[in-house]
Design an enzyme around this catalytic site. Structure first.
Site, PDB file in Angstrom:
ATOM      1  N   TYR A 142      -3.125  43.877  12.320  1.00 44.61           N
ATOM      2  CA  TYR A 142      -3.973  44.815  13.062  1.00 44.61           C
ATOM      3  C   TYR A 142      -3.027  45.693  13.877  1.00 44.61           C
ATOM      4  CZ  TYR A 142      -7.762  45.839  16.459  1.00 44.61           C
ATOM      5  OH  TYR A 142      -8.681  46.414  17.279  1.00 44.61           O
ATOM      6  N   LYS A 170      -5.171  46.776   9.279  1.00 40.72           N
ATOM      7  CA  LYS A 170      -6.121  47.662   9.927  1.00 40.72           C
ATOM      8  C   LYS A 170      -5.317  48.719  10.669  1.00 40.72           C
ATOM      9  CE  LYS A 170      -9.304  48.173  13.670  1.00 40.72           C
ATOM     10  NZ  LYS A 170     -10.185  47.589  14.651  1.00 40.72           N
TER      11      LYS A 170
HETATM   12  N1  LIG Z   1     -11.813  49.074  17.113  1.00 41.62           N
HETATM   13  C1  LIG Z   1     -12.685  48.020  16.817  1.00 41.62           C
HETATM   14  C2  LIG Z   1     -13.581  48.271  15.700  1.00 41.62           C
HETATM   15  C3  LIG Z   1     -14.953  47.962  16.091  1.00 41.62           C
HETATM   16  O1  LIG Z   1     -15.676  48.467  16.849  1.00 41.62           O
HETATM   17  C4  LIG Z   1     -12.019  46.675  16.832  1.00 41.62           C
HETATM   18  O2  LIG Z   1     -11.576  46.357  17.872  1.00 41.62           O
HETATM   19  O3  LIG Z   1     -11.922  45.929  15.879  1.00 41.62           O
END
Ligand SMILES: N[C@@H](CC=O)C(=O)O
Length: 327
Positions: A142, A170
Protein backbone atom coordinates in the site's frame (compact mmCIF):
# COMPACT_ATOMS: atom_id res chain seq x y z
CA UNK A 1 -9.80 -18.25 3.12
CA UNK A 2 -7.27 -19.38 0.51
CA UNK A 3 -4.31 -17.09 -0.23
CA UNK A 4 -5.21 -14.93 -3.25
CA UNK A 5 -3.15 -14.94 -6.42
CA UNK A 6 -2.54 -11.67 -8.28
CA UNK A 7 -5.10 -12.50 -10.97
CA UNK A 8 -7.78 -13.13 -8.35
CA UNK A 9 -7.52 -9.66 -6.81
CA UNK A 10 -9.76 -7.25 -8.65
CA UNK A 11 -12.87 -5.12 -8.55
CA UNK A 12 -14.27 -2.90 -5.85
CA UNK A 13 -13.08 -3.48 -2.31
CA UNK A 14 -14.77 -1.73 0.57
CA UNK A 15 -12.96 -0.45 3.62
CA UNK A 16 -14.07 -0.71 7.20
CA UNK A 17 -14.41 2.76 8.74
CA UNK A 18 -14.21 3.20 12.50
CA UNK A 19 -17.47 4.38 14.09
CA UNK A 20 -16.27 6.35 17.11
CA UNK A 21 -18.01 7.28 20.34
CA UNK A 22 -17.47 10.72 21.90
CA UNK A 23 -14.43 9.41 23.81
CA UNK A 24 -13.03 8.07 20.50
CA UNK A 25 -13.51 4.44 21.49
CA UNK A 26 -14.78 2.15 18.74
CA UNK A 27 -18.53 1.55 18.72
CA UNK A 28 -18.43 -2.18 18.05
CA UNK A 29 -22.13 -2.52 17.46
CA UNK A 30 -22.12 0.13 14.76
CA UNK A 31 -19.00 -1.42 13.24
CA UNK A 32 -20.73 -4.78 13.02
CA UNK A 33 -23.79 -3.21 11.37
CA UNK A 34 -21.55 -1.34 8.95
CA UNK A 35 -19.75 -4.54 7.99
CA UNK A 36 -23.05 -6.31 7.31
CA UNK A 37 -24.18 -3.42 5.09
CA UNK A 38 -20.84 -3.38 3.26
CA UNK A 39 -21.00 -7.09 2.55
CA UNK A 40 -24.56 -6.86 1.34
CA UNK A 41 -23.48 -4.02 -0.99
CA UNK A 42 -21.95 -6.78 -3.12
CA UNK A 43 -18.33 -5.57 -3.08
CA UNK A 44 -15.71 -7.96 -4.42
CA UNK A 45 -13.88 -7.85 -1.11
CA UNK A 46 -13.66 -6.10 2.25
CA UNK A 47 -10.55 -4.94 4.07
CA UNK A 48 -9.63 -3.34 7.37
CA UNK A 49 -6.89 -0.96 8.42
CA UNK A 50 -6.23 1.13 5.36
CA UNK A 51 -5.79 4.87 5.86
CA UNK A 52 -9.57 5.21 5.89
CA UNK A 53 -9.66 2.67 8.73
CA UNK A 54 -7.30 4.93 10.74
CA UNK A 55 -4.78 2.12 11.20
CA UNK A 56 -2.21 4.68 12.30
CA UNK A 57 -4.29 5.47 15.42
CA UNK A 58 -5.41 2.02 16.43
CA UNK A 59 -4.18 0.10 19.47
CA UNK A 60 -3.11 -3.52 19.25
CA UNK A 61 -6.15 -5.04 21.05
CA UNK A 62 -8.42 -2.97 18.80
CA UNK A 63 -6.47 -4.13 15.76
CA UNK A 64 -7.04 -7.78 16.71
CA UNK A 65 -10.71 -7.32 17.54
CA UNK A 66 -11.50 -5.57 14.24
CA UNK A 67 -9.72 -8.38 12.38
CA UNK A 68 -11.59 -11.11 14.21
CA UNK A 69 -14.90 -9.47 13.37
CA UNK A 70 -13.88 -9.00 9.73
CA UNK A 71 -12.65 -12.57 9.31
CA UNK A 72 -15.66 -14.10 11.00
CA UNK A 73 -18.30 -12.12 9.07
CA UNK A 74 -16.59 -12.39 5.68
CA UNK A 75 -15.94 -16.11 6.07
CA UNK A 76 -19.57 -16.63 6.96
CA UNK A 77 -20.70 -14.60 3.91
CA UNK A 78 -18.09 -16.13 1.56
CA UNK A 79 -16.63 -12.71 0.77
CA UNK A 80 -12.86 -12.27 0.26
CA UNK A 81 -11.12 -10.16 2.87
CA UNK A 82 -7.72 -8.61 3.38
CA UNK A 83 -6.15 -7.25 6.53
CA UNK A 84 -4.01 -4.12 6.59
CA UNK A 85 -1.12 -4.76 8.95
CA UNK A 86 0.71 -1.55 8.11
CA UNK A 87 2.36 0.57 10.77
CA UNK A 88 4.97 3.34 10.57
CA UNK A 89 7.23 1.13 12.70
CA UNK A 90 8.57 -1.96 10.89
CA UNK A 91 8.70 -3.89 14.16
CA UNK A 92 5.05 -3.21 15.06
CA UNK A 93 4.07 -4.00 11.49
CA UNK A 94 5.77 -7.39 11.71
CA UNK A 95 3.85 -8.22 14.90
CA UNK A 96 0.61 -7.21 13.20
CA UNK A 97 1.47 -9.38 10.19
CA UNK A 98 2.14 -12.34 12.48
CA UNK A 99 -1.28 -12.00 14.14
CA UNK A 100 -3.17 -11.16 10.92
CA UNK A 101 -1.78 -14.31 9.28
CA UNK A 102 -3.55 -16.46 11.88
CA UNK A 103 -6.91 -15.27 10.50
CA UNK A 104 -6.08 -16.51 6.99
CA UNK A 105 -6.99 -13.41 4.99
CA UNK A 106 -6.69 -13.51 1.18
CA UNK A 107 -3.75 -11.10 1.48
CA UNK A 108 -2.11 -8.82 4.01
CA UNK A 109 -1.61 -5.16 3.12
CA UNK A 110 1.47 -3.35 4.40
CA UNK A 111 2.97 0.10 4.03
CA UNK A 112 6.72 0.68 3.99
CA UNK A 113 8.12 1.89 7.33
CA UNK A 114 7.40 5.57 7.45
CA UNK A 115 9.66 7.81 9.43
CA UNK A 116 12.92 7.62 7.53
CA UNK A 117 12.85 7.00 3.78
CA UNK A 118 14.10 3.56 2.67
CA UNK A 119 16.69 2.68 0.03
CA UNK A 120 15.76 0.06 -2.58
CA UNK A 121 17.72 -2.54 -0.63
CA UNK A 122 15.88 -1.62 2.57
CA UNK A 123 12.50 -1.92 0.81
CA UNK A 124 13.54 -5.41 -0.27
CA UNK A 125 14.76 -6.35 3.20
CA UNK A 126 11.53 -5.12 4.74
CA UNK A 127 9.19 -6.91 2.35
CA UNK A 128 11.29 -10.07 2.40
CA UNK A 129 10.88 -10.43 6.16
CA UNK A 130 7.21 -9.47 6.06
CA UNK A 131 6.63 -12.11 3.37
CA UNK A 132 8.43 -14.76 5.42
CA UNK A 133 6.29 -14.03 8.48
CA UNK A 134 3.05 -13.81 6.47
CA UNK A 135 3.58 -17.03 4.53
CA UNK A 136 1.44 -18.59 3.05
CA UNK A 137 -0.59 -15.36 2.97
CA UNK A 138 0.58 -13.06 0.14
CA UNK A 139 1.40 -9.38 0.45
CA UNK A 140 -0.16 -6.25 -1.05
CA UNK A 141 1.97 -3.11 -0.88
CA UNK A 142 0.00 0.00 0.00
CA UNK A 143 1.93 3.01 -1.30
CA UNK A 144 -0.19 6.18 -1.29
CA UNK A 145 1.20 9.52 -2.49
CA UNK A 146 1.89 10.66 1.07
CA UNK A 147 4.10 7.64 1.89
CA UNK A 148 7.63 8.61 2.89
CA UNK A 149 9.17 6.21 0.36
CA UNK A 150 7.58 6.36 -3.07
CA UNK A 151 7.68 3.16 -5.11
CA UNK A 152 8.15 3.80 -8.83
CA UNK A 153 6.91 1.25 -11.37
CA UNK A 154 10.55 0.30 -11.95
CA UNK A 155 11.22 -0.30 -8.24
CA UNK A 156 8.00 -2.28 -8.11
CA UNK A 157 9.36 -4.49 -10.89
CA UNK A 158 12.55 -5.17 -8.91
CA UNK A 159 10.55 -5.92 -5.75
CA UNK A 160 8.35 -8.34 -7.69
CA UNK A 161 11.49 -10.10 -8.99
CA UNK A 162 12.80 -10.52 -5.46
CA UNK A 163 9.60 -11.20 -3.49
CA UNK A 164 7.25 -13.68 -5.17
CA UNK A 165 4.72 -13.29 -2.35
CA UNK A 166 4.10 -9.68 -3.44
CA UNK A 167 0.88 -10.01 -5.45
CA UNK A 168 -0.63 -6.53 -5.45
CA UNK A 169 -0.15 -2.80 -5.01
CA UNK A 170 -2.37 0.07 -4.11
CA UNK A 171 -1.25 3.36 -5.65
CA UNK A 172 -3.02 6.56 -6.60
CA UNK A 173 -2.70 5.95 -10.34
CA UNK A 174 -1.22 8.45 -12.78
CA UNK A 175 -1.14 9.63 -16.36
CA UNK A 176 -0.90 7.51 -19.50
CA UNK A 177 2.88 7.26 -19.18
CA UNK A 178 2.60 5.99 -15.59
CA UNK A 179 0.08 3.34 -16.62
CA UNK A 180 2.35 2.26 -19.49
CA UNK A 181 5.20 1.78 -17.00
CA UNK A 182 3.10 -0.07 -14.40
CA UNK A 183 1.37 -2.28 -17.01
CA UNK A 184 4.67 -4.08 -17.63
CA UNK A 185 4.25 -5.68 -14.22
CA UNK A 186 0.51 -6.24 -14.45
CA UNK A 187 0.46 -9.95 -15.21
CA UNK A 188 2.17 -10.80 -11.94
CA UNK A 189 0.81 -7.98 -9.81
CA UNK A 190 -2.70 -6.72 -9.20
CA UNK A 191 -2.77 -2.92 -9.52
CA UNK A 192 -5.34 -1.02 -7.45
CA UNK A 193 -5.89 2.69 -7.99
CA UNK A 194 -8.00 5.50 -6.51
CA UNK A 195 -11.70 4.67 -6.31
CA UNK A 196 -13.01 7.81 -7.96
CA UNK A 197 -10.75 7.22 -10.99
CA UNK A 198 -11.40 3.51 -11.37
CA UNK A 199 -12.86 3.68 -14.89
CA UNK A 200 -9.72 5.45 -16.15
CA UNK A 201 -7.61 2.95 -14.24
CA UNK A 202 -9.38 -0.08 -15.67
CA UNK A 203 -9.24 1.37 -19.18
CA UNK A 204 -5.47 1.63 -18.69
CA UNK A 205 -4.87 -1.86 -17.34
CA UNK A 206 -5.47 -1.54 -13.58
CA UNK A 207 -7.49 -4.23 -11.85
CA UNK A 208 -9.52 -2.59 -9.13
CA UNK A 209 -9.69 -0.25 -6.21
CA UNK A 210 -9.70 -0.12 -2.44
CA UNK A 211 -12.44 2.30 -3.06
CA UNK A 212 -13.52 5.64 -1.66
CA UNK A 213 -16.61 5.35 -3.89
CA UNK A 214 -17.48 2.15 -2.03
CA UNK A 215 -17.08 4.20 1.15
CA UNK A 216 -19.78 6.50 -0.23
CA UNK A 217 -22.04 3.86 -1.74
CA UNK A 218 -20.94 0.21 -1.78
CA UNK A 219 -23.74 -1.00 -4.07
CA UNK A 220 -23.34 2.03 -6.35
CA UNK A 221 -19.58 1.43 -6.67
CA UNK A 222 -20.23 -2.19 -7.62
CA UNK A 223 -22.84 -1.11 -10.15
CA UNK A 224 -20.37 1.36 -11.68
CA UNK A 225 -17.73 -1.37 -11.87
CA UNK A 226 -20.23 -3.52 -13.78
CA UNK A 227 -20.83 -0.63 -16.17
CA UNK A 228 -17.07 -0.49 -16.88
CA UNK A 229 -17.36 -3.99 -18.33
CA UNK A 230 -20.50 -3.28 -20.35
CA UNK A 231 -20.02 0.29 -21.54
CA UNK A 232 -16.71 1.98 -20.76
CA UNK A 233 -17.64 5.38 -22.35
CA UNK A 234 -20.70 5.55 -20.06
CA UNK A 235 -18.54 4.54 -17.08
CA UNK A 236 -16.04 7.28 -17.95
CA UNK A 237 -18.86 9.80 -18.17
CA UNK A 238 -19.98 8.76 -14.69
CA UNK A 239 -16.38 9.19 -13.52
CA UNK A 240 -16.39 12.72 -14.96
CA UNK A 241 -19.54 13.54 -12.96
CA UNK A 242 -18.00 12.01 -9.82
CA UNK A 243 -15.11 14.39 -10.50
CA UNK A 244 -17.52 17.35 -10.49
CA UNK A 245 -18.99 16.18 -7.18
CA UNK A 246 -15.50 15.85 -5.71
CA UNK A 247 -14.36 19.24 -6.98
CA UNK A 248 -17.42 20.88 -5.39
CA UNK A 249 -17.47 19.08 -2.07
CA UNK A 250 -14.28 17.12 -1.38
CA UNK A 251 -11.58 19.39 -2.80
CA UNK A 252 -12.59 22.39 -0.62
CA UNK A 253 -12.37 20.21 2.51
CA UNK A 254 -9.03 18.88 1.34
CA UNK A 255 -7.85 22.44 0.78
CA UNK A 256 -8.79 23.17 4.42
CA UNK A 257 -6.37 20.41 5.41
CA UNK A 258 -8.81 17.67 6.35
CA UNK A 259 -7.27 14.20 6.29
CA UNK A 260 -8.23 11.31 4.02
CA UNK A 261 -10.01 9.34 6.79
CA UNK A 262 -12.10 12.43 7.58
CA UNK A 263 -12.98 12.72 3.90
CA UNK A 264 -13.87 9.02 3.60
CA UNK A 265 -16.21 9.30 6.59
CA UNK A 266 -17.70 12.39 4.98
CA UNK A 267 -18.35 10.35 1.81
CA UNK A 268 -20.02 7.64 3.89
CA UNK A 269 -22.27 10.27 5.47
CA UNK A 270 -23.10 11.66 2.02
CA UNK A 271 -24.03 8.15 0.86
CA UNK A 272 -26.01 7.55 4.03
CA UNK A 273 -25.70 3.73 3.92
CA UNK A 274 -24.04 3.46 7.33
CA UNK A 275 -24.27 5.26 10.64
CA UNK A 276 -20.51 5.62 11.02
CA UNK A 277 -20.42 9.30 11.88
CA UNK A 278 -17.89 11.95 10.92
CA UNK A 279 -15.64 11.76 13.96
CA UNK A 280 -11.96 10.82 13.38
CA UNK A 281 -9.37 10.25 16.04
CA UNK A 282 -7.28 12.93 17.62
CA UNK A 283 -5.34 14.92 16.57
CA UNK A 284 -7.05 14.93 13.20
CA UNK A 285 -10.03 17.19 12.56
CA UNK A 286 -13.44 15.90 11.54
CA UNK A 287 -15.57 17.29 8.73
CA UNK A 288 -18.27 19.57 10.18
CA UNK A 289 -21.76 18.02 9.97
CA UNK A 290 -23.15 21.03 8.10
CA UNK A 291 -21.06 20.11 5.03
CA UNK A 292 -23.04 16.92 4.44
CA UNK A 293 -26.48 18.04 3.33
CA UNK A 294 -25.47 20.08 0.27
CA UNK A 295 -23.12 17.33 -0.88
CA UNK A 296 -25.86 14.77 -0.43
CA UNK A 297 -28.24 16.78 -2.62
CA UNK A 298 -25.59 17.35 -5.30
CA UNK A 299 -24.62 13.68 -5.27
CA UNK A 300 -28.20 12.58 -5.96
CA UNK A 301 -28.35 15.16 -8.74
CA UNK A 302 -25.00 14.55 -10.39
CA UNK A 303 -24.63 10.79 -10.02
CA UNK A 304 -28.13 9.46 -9.26
CA UNK A 305 -27.30 6.02 -10.64
CA UNK A 306 -24.85 5.47 -7.76
CA UNK A 307 -27.75 5.64 -5.32
CA UNK A 308 -30.32 3.54 -7.14
CA UNK A 309 -28.28 0.37 -7.42
CA UNK A 310 -30.32 -2.83 -7.12
CA UNK A 311 -30.27 -4.77 -3.88
CA UNK A 312 -26.81 -5.99 -3.14
CA UNK A 313 -27.15 -9.70 -3.71
CA UNK A 314 -28.47 -9.09 -7.22
CA UNK A 315 -25.80 -6.51 -8.04
CA UNK A 316 -22.82 -8.76 -7.25
CA UNK A 317 -21.04 -9.85 -10.43
CA UNK A 318 -20.85 -13.60 -10.96
CA UNK A 319 -17.07 -13.97 -10.49
CA UNK A 320 -16.57 -11.85 -7.40
CA UNK A 321 -12.89 -11.37 -7.96
CA UNK A 322 -12.62 -11.53 -11.69
CA UNK A 323 -12.71 -8.67 -14.16
CA UNK A 324 -15.76 -6.47 -14.57
CA UNK A 325 -18.78 -8.42 -15.78
CA UNK A 326 -18.88 -8.39 -19.55
CA UNK A 327 -15.33 -6.96 -19.61
N1 LIG B 1 -7.96 5.67 0.72
C1 LIG B 1 -8.78 4.65 1.23
C2 LIG B 1 -9.72 4.09 0.26
C3 LIG B 1 -11.06 4.07 0.83
O1 LIG B 1 -11.79 4.93 1.12
C4 LIG B 1 -8.05 3.66 2.08
O2 LIG B 1 -7.56 4.10 3.05
O3 LIG B 1 -7.93 2.47 1.83
Amino acid sequence: MRPMRAEQIGGVWGTLLLPLAADESIDWLRLDTQLTALISGGVQGVYAHGTAGEFHTIGEPEFDRVNELLAERCTRAGVPYQIGAGHPSAQTCLDRVRRARELAPGAIQVILPDWLPLSDAECTAFLRRVAAVAEPVPIVLYNPPHAKTQVSPELLGRLLDRIPALVGVKMAGGDGAWYARIRRHAPRCSVFVAGHRLATGLANGAHGSYSNIAAMTPAGAVEWYGLMGRDMPAALDLERRIGVLFSRHVAPLQARGLSNPALDKFLAAVGGWTDTGLRVRWPYASVPPDSVEAARRDARDLVPELFTAPPAQDAAPPGRCSGPPGG
